[in-house]
Design an enzyme around this catalytic site. Structure first.
Site, mmCIF file in Angstrom:
data_model
loop_
_atom_site.group_PDB
_atom_site.id
_atom_site.type_symbol
_atom_site.label_atom_id
_atom_site.label_comp_id
_atom_site.label_asym_id
_atom_site.label_seq_id
_atom_site.Cartn_x
_atom_site.Cartn_y
_atom_site.Cartn_z
ATOM 1 N N LYS A 167 0.774 -1.100 -0.039
ATOM 2 C CA LYS A 167 0.135 -0.011 0.270
ATOM 3 C C LYS A 167 0.716 1.244 -0.105
ATOM 4 O O LYS A 167 1.773 1.420 0.626
ATOM 5 C CB LYS A 167 -0.962 -0.094 1.178
ATOM 6 C CG LYS A 167 -1.785 1.158 1.527
ATOM 7 C CD LYS A 167 -2.716 1.085 2.456
ATOM 8 C CE LYS A 167 -3.520 2.277 2.638
ATOM 9 N NZ LYS A 167 -2.846 3.575 3.030
ATOM 10 N N SER A 189 -2.187 4.813 -3.839
ATOM 11 C CA SER A 189 -2.794 5.739 -2.625
ATOM 12 C C SER A 189 -1.972 6.808 -2.024
ATOM 13 O O SER A 189 -0.584 6.312 -2.372
ATOM 14 C CB SER A 189 -3.107 4.664 -1.238
ATOM 15 O OG SER A 189 -3.465 5.379 -0.304
ATOM 16 N N HIS A 191 -2.519 8.090 0.965
ATOM 17 C CA HIS A 191 -2.806 8.306 2.246
ATOM 18 C C HIS A 191 -3.399 9.353 2.811
ATOM 19 O O HIS A 191 -3.157 9.989 3.921
ATOM 20 C CB HIS A 191 -1.654 7.770 3.113
ATOM 21 C CG HIS A 191 -1.741 7.031 4.300
ATOM 22 N ND1 HIS A 191 -0.955 6.139 4.548
ATOM 23 C CD2 HIS A 191 -2.533 7.301 5.515
ATOM 24 C CE1 HIS A 191 -1.131 5.446 5.813
ATOM 25 N NE2 HIS A 191 -2.230 6.273 6.248
ATOM 26 N N ARG A 245 -13.225 6.410 4.454
ATOM 27 C CA ARG A 245 -13.803 7.622 5.252
ATOM 28 C C ARG A 245 -15.437 7.834 5.054
ATOM 29 O O ARG A 245 -16.324 8.187 5.869
ATOM 30 C CB ARG A 245 -13.416 8.870 4.837
ATOM 31 C CG ARG A 245 -11.933 9.207 5.209
ATOM 32 C CD ARG A 245 -11.335 10.683 5.073
ATOM 33 N NE ARG A 245 -9.790 10.856 5.443
ATOM 34 C CZ ARG A 245 -9.255 11.781 5.568
ATOM 35 N NH1 ARG A 245 -9.863 13.039 5.246
ATOM 36 N NH2 ARG A 245 -8.074 11.836 5.804
#
Length: 294
Positions: A167, A189, A191, A245
């Site tokens: 990741k 990603s 982050h 989220r």
């Protein structure tokens, strides 16, 4: 100084700059079924590798895992205590355990081996938490971190017989190195903004998919809130996406809230697939995407 909003803002703007044309003739209601690492799932929508959710609801980390399981989805998880991870895996969720790039190799090895022993579906590493805002090596929850080399990553991958997912990939160069090291998957990603002006994952996704060239699965994280976002990521070459989220408020209702939110995202994805002529995930055609000025 900590996380910034600028990168997230640019990521949202890029998502919204991609428009979708329609193809009704010869279309039908689609299937979202997905195969990953030899197992079948009901959706390409996966949970993100979240950590520290204790203030959202009771037993939140296990609840989000249960919600993913009930939705037929893959579950990712971030930092956990050993007992906490065992409880998560005890739900039966097909969980990808992501380990931080700890300074001590023995810490990384222990966490990989613990996840493997207790039935993780896959394991992996979050490579982007190597540096802090103070231009030093990062420290996360009191644990010192360090940057990872391609050679060291290959050694970590050999510590488990499970698929290994890396990741924090945001360039074709890192993607190619992950494949070289033996990774079974990568997560594109930033982050949610480890620095300002990071490239939106979807902007670099086609280059990364080209670099990987089918040798590993490509997942996308950051800013995915709805089915339209999922569709755009899949159309640009992702095999699946991670949602984080957008699950936080639903998680207040426990597992059922997580399941309901994943299913809501799935519904919009199905609508868009039906309206663009895709009867399954493999039929999603990138040529339906139209880009306006960003």
């Amino acid at each position: 100084m900590s996380y910034t909003a600028k990168t997230d803002e640019l990521t949202r703007e890029y998502f919204d700059s991609i428009l979708i044309s329609t193809r009704y003739l010869d279309s039908d209601l689609p299937s979202l079924d997905m195969e990953l690492f030899g197992e079948s799932f009901k959706t390409p929508v996966m949970t993100a590798a979240l950590s520290h959710l204790h203030n959202i609801c009771d037993n939140a980390m296990a609840e989000i895992a249960q919600g993913a399981k009930d939705a037929g989805a893959v579950h990712f998880v971030g930092m956990t205590e050993e007992g906490e991870l065992e409880g998560i895996l005890g739900t039966g969720a097909r969980t990808v355990k992501i380990v931080k790039p700890h300074e001590k190799d023995e810490t990384v090895q222990f966490k990989i081996e613990h996840a493997t022993k207790n039935g993780a579906f896959a394991v992996g590493m979050d490579i982007d938490h190597a540096f802090s805002w103070e231009a030093k090596y990062d420290v996360v929850c009191g644990f010192p971190m360090k940057p990872t080399t391609t050679q060291k990553l290959a050694e970590y991958i050999k510590m488990t017989d499970r698929p290994f997912v890396v990741k924090g990939i945001l360039s074709p160069e890192d993607a190619a190195k992950c494949v070289e090291a033996g990774a079974a998957g990568i997560v594109v990603s930033h982050h949610h903004g480890l620095m300002d002006y990071m490239v939106p994952p979807l902007m670099v996704l086609p280059e990364i998919v080209k670099a990987v060239d089918g040798r590993a699965k490509v997942f996308v994280d950051c800013g995915i809130e709805r089915g339209a976002d999922v569709f755009k990521a899949l159309a640009l070459g992702a095999d699946a996406v991670c949602v984080g989220r957008a699950l936080m408020d639903p998680l207040k209702e426990g597992a059922k809230g997580v399941t309901a939110q994943i299913e809501a995202i799935n519904r919009e994805l199905r609508v868009i697939m039906a309206r663009t002529g895709a009867k399954n995930l493999k039929e999603i055609d990138p040529s339906v995407l139209k880009f306006r000025a960003f």
